[in-house]
Design an enzyme around this catalytic site. Sequence first.
Site, PDB file in Angstrom:
ATOM      1  N   GLU A   1      -1.851  -9.718  -2.275  1.00 18.81           N
ATOM      2  CA  GLU A   1      -3.282  -9.943  -2.461  1.00 18.81           C
ATOM      3  C   GLU A   1      -3.662  -9.854  -3.931  1.00 18.81           C
ATOM      4  O   GLU A   1      -4.504 -10.618  -4.418  1.00 18.81           O
ATOM      5  CB  GLU A   1      -4.074  -8.931  -1.633  1.00 18.81           C
ATOM      6  CG  GLU A   1      -3.954  -9.176  -0.131  1.00 18.81           C
ATOM      7  CD  GLU A   1      -4.824  -8.251   0.680  1.00 18.81           C
ATOM      8  OE1 GLU A   1      -5.834  -8.719   1.245  1.00 18.81           O
ATOM      9  OE2 GLU A   1      -4.491  -7.055   0.764  1.00 18.81           O
TER      10      GLU A   1
ATOM     11  N   ALA B   1       0.827  -1.205   0.000  1.00 20.19           N
ATOM     12  CA  ALA B   1       0.000   0.000   0.000  1.00 20.19           C
ATOM     13  C   ALA B   1       0.862   1.256   0.000  1.00 20.19           C
ATOM     14  O   ALA B   1       2.036   1.233   0.374  1.00 20.19           O
ATOM     15  CB  ALA B   1      -0.906   0.002   1.218  1.00 20.19           C
TER      16      ALA B   1
ATOM     17  N   GLU C   1       1.129  -7.233   6.530  1.00 21.25           N
ATOM     18  CA  GLU C   1       0.350  -6.160   7.155  1.00 21.25           C
ATOM     19  C   GLU C   1       0.461  -6.121   8.674  1.00 21.25           C
ATOM     20  O   GLU C   1       0.370  -5.041   9.275  1.00 21.25           O
ATOM     21  CB  GLU C   1      -1.122  -6.278   6.755  1.00 21.25           C
ATOM     22  CG  GLU C   1      -1.432  -5.884   5.318  1.00 21.25           C
ATOM     23  CD  GLU C   1      -1.249  -7.018   4.319  1.00 21.25           C
ATOM     24  OE1 GLU C   1      -1.656  -6.852   3.163  1.00 21.25           O
ATOM     25  OE2 GLU C   1      -0.706  -8.088   4.716  1.00 21.25           O
TER      26      GLU C   1
ATOM     27  N   GLY D   1      -0.624  -5.669  -0.008  1.00 21.47           N
ATOM     28  CA  GLY D   1      -1.623  -5.581  -1.071  1.00 21.47           C
ATOM     29  C   GLY D   1      -1.127  -6.125  -2.388  1.00 21.47           C
ATOM     30  O   GLY D   1      -1.917  -6.622  -3.204  1.00 21.47           O
TER      31      GLY D   1
END
Length: 701
Positions: free
Chosen positions: A108, A66, A128, A105
């Site tokens: 992901e 992120a 995270e 992210g």
Amino acid sequence: MDALTSPVTISRHGAVAVVRIDHPPVNALSKGVRQGLLDAVRALDADAAVSALVLSGGPGRFVAGADLREMALPPDAPFLPEVVGALEACTKPVVAALDGAALGGGCEIALACDVRLGSPTALVGLTETRLGLIPGAGGTQRLARLVGVAQAIALVCEGRVLKAGEALSLGLLDAVAEGDLLAEAIARAPSEAKRRLSALPAPAGDPAAAEAAAAKALKGAKGVPAIAEAIRVIKASRDGDFASGLAAERAAFLALRESPEAKALRHLFLAEREAVKVPGLEGAKARPLASLAVIGAGTMGAGIAVALLDAGYPVTLVERDATAAQAGVERIDAVYARQVKSNRIDEARKAERLARLTPSSDYAALADADLIVEAAFEDQAVKTDIFGRLDRIAKQGAVLATNTSYLDLDAIAAATARPQDVVGLHFFAPANIMKLLEVVKATHTAPDVLATALALAKKMGKQPVVAGNCDGFIGNRIYAVYRRHAEYLVEDGAAPEAVDAALEAFGFAMGIFAVSDMSGLDIAYAMRMRRAATRDPNERYVAIADALVEAGRLGRKTGAGWYAYDAAGNRMPDAFVTRAIEQARAAKGIVPRAFTPADIQLRLLAVMANEGAKALAEGIALRASDIDLAFVHGYGFPRLKGGPMFAADTLGLPAILAEVQAAHATGGAGSEPAPLLLERAAAGGTFSDWRKAGAPMGGIQ
């Protein structure tokens, strides 16, 4: 978004479309990247001429996670779950080409693709929890279906980063391409089928293994709320309802994102990257380092030598005579022996590192060193004498570094005819383990010398913090005030063990008096004696620690200090200390009063932040976040509080100012409210935004 400005571009290779993210330096998932990906996937899914997609981050990259700076801003669509959902819902196969980091992210996104193809340098992980969060775009649910609940708990809660081989063995990568990654991904894409992880059945596996993984994660959680939440939502994947699992994960992510712990950890993450940005170093090139040396083979010198050996350098270790040099070698050997015993390294690696160590009792052995670290006794005369000798022996262009903790770096540099080559490298004990490296700039330190010190810190895996030259620099300057006010609390009524208990409840691993015993009370005693002649008579002075030292109580090494210690090293309150405290109170006519843990915590936080504000305004520290890094990485300040300056900002500077004013009434000279604290509190500002308000950075420039 305008295609000309989008960080996401599309190129065609026959019927295969390559979607490339180009958002330097690490392809962070900014709004522009998210929007570009969403637009590209939707457009290509609707394009009948396209049979498959390849998602690439370009050479050496994928998506490193992120954009943390955006988390401080109001939410702005599209959000990552929408992007991930579009990738997985795409009717055409999507191949992720991972050439570099696919973290958080980015991982992901990769899990939402049908095939994950990595280069040998690929790095994969859901990291995270390191930032007080959990994955928020389906990472927990997809990972659990891929590797099982127990393994998913371990990977997420540890925030582990997997190299390509391990990721392949666990199934996070489908293949590792040894050749041209993008070419192989393009070649494979048309023949791939849709393989949506969300369509896999709920993970089964051994419930006992899952509970064992959860228990291990909770034991190491250190108060991070995200760990328990990660375990909860990963276990929820066993229910089989993917949509419900996604909803539970997203709700937990959004709640954690606004938690004080996550904000503190994001602050530190960004602070670590900001710390190496030093005014005046633009264009400065680090000097080449091939051979290094350390002067002094005591505990600190040996630890520094180990840190340099671990970084791959040949190291010359110089002591006053052959016996002392050999003792240093034995200390280093013992460090590596402990690492072998704990399976951190093997015998071959130990032998390889020791083979690069050359002990000597002759300063002439330093003649070819590119950088020399002096780690002798903390005495101005000793260190200036050593630097005078180095000036005659070291080659031109060699960096001359001192490990001094308190002393005047300009005075040390003045012992040479090349003060531009002198820099402070303040390591923290044990030097091969502690992450902080205070890089101290003297008045004449050259930009390329400072750049060299920062490059060396990176090579050693240290967190550098650049400091200006003053008594104690950043860390020890503030720590001295912290310790002084802890002693005021004791003299005024708080027991040492009560102060330590309050600090440990706040999040410190050890309280200040326990730390003093571990470090040795004689070190601070010598500093106080050195400063005695210049101490302001209006500064309150507590002599309890002096009485302990003069009674031979130097801490753990003598079996007694602020505490008594049994044969196993367990500490306990001691009647001798109680009597010394009572005598000190009686001599000053002090009637002891009670302090709550909250009283103690607020007082010590306030005085740390106040002294930090003084260092900041003087230019000894470049930015408030550098002070936070110094205390988190060097002094045990709890990471979940973000450092003393961040914690003060969070509490509110008016409250901090009120407490500092009370501390000033108690402590006298030296405890006055910092002008910067007065200004920031009145303006309703924070220390963190001070530079943004246009204030100068002062002495380091």
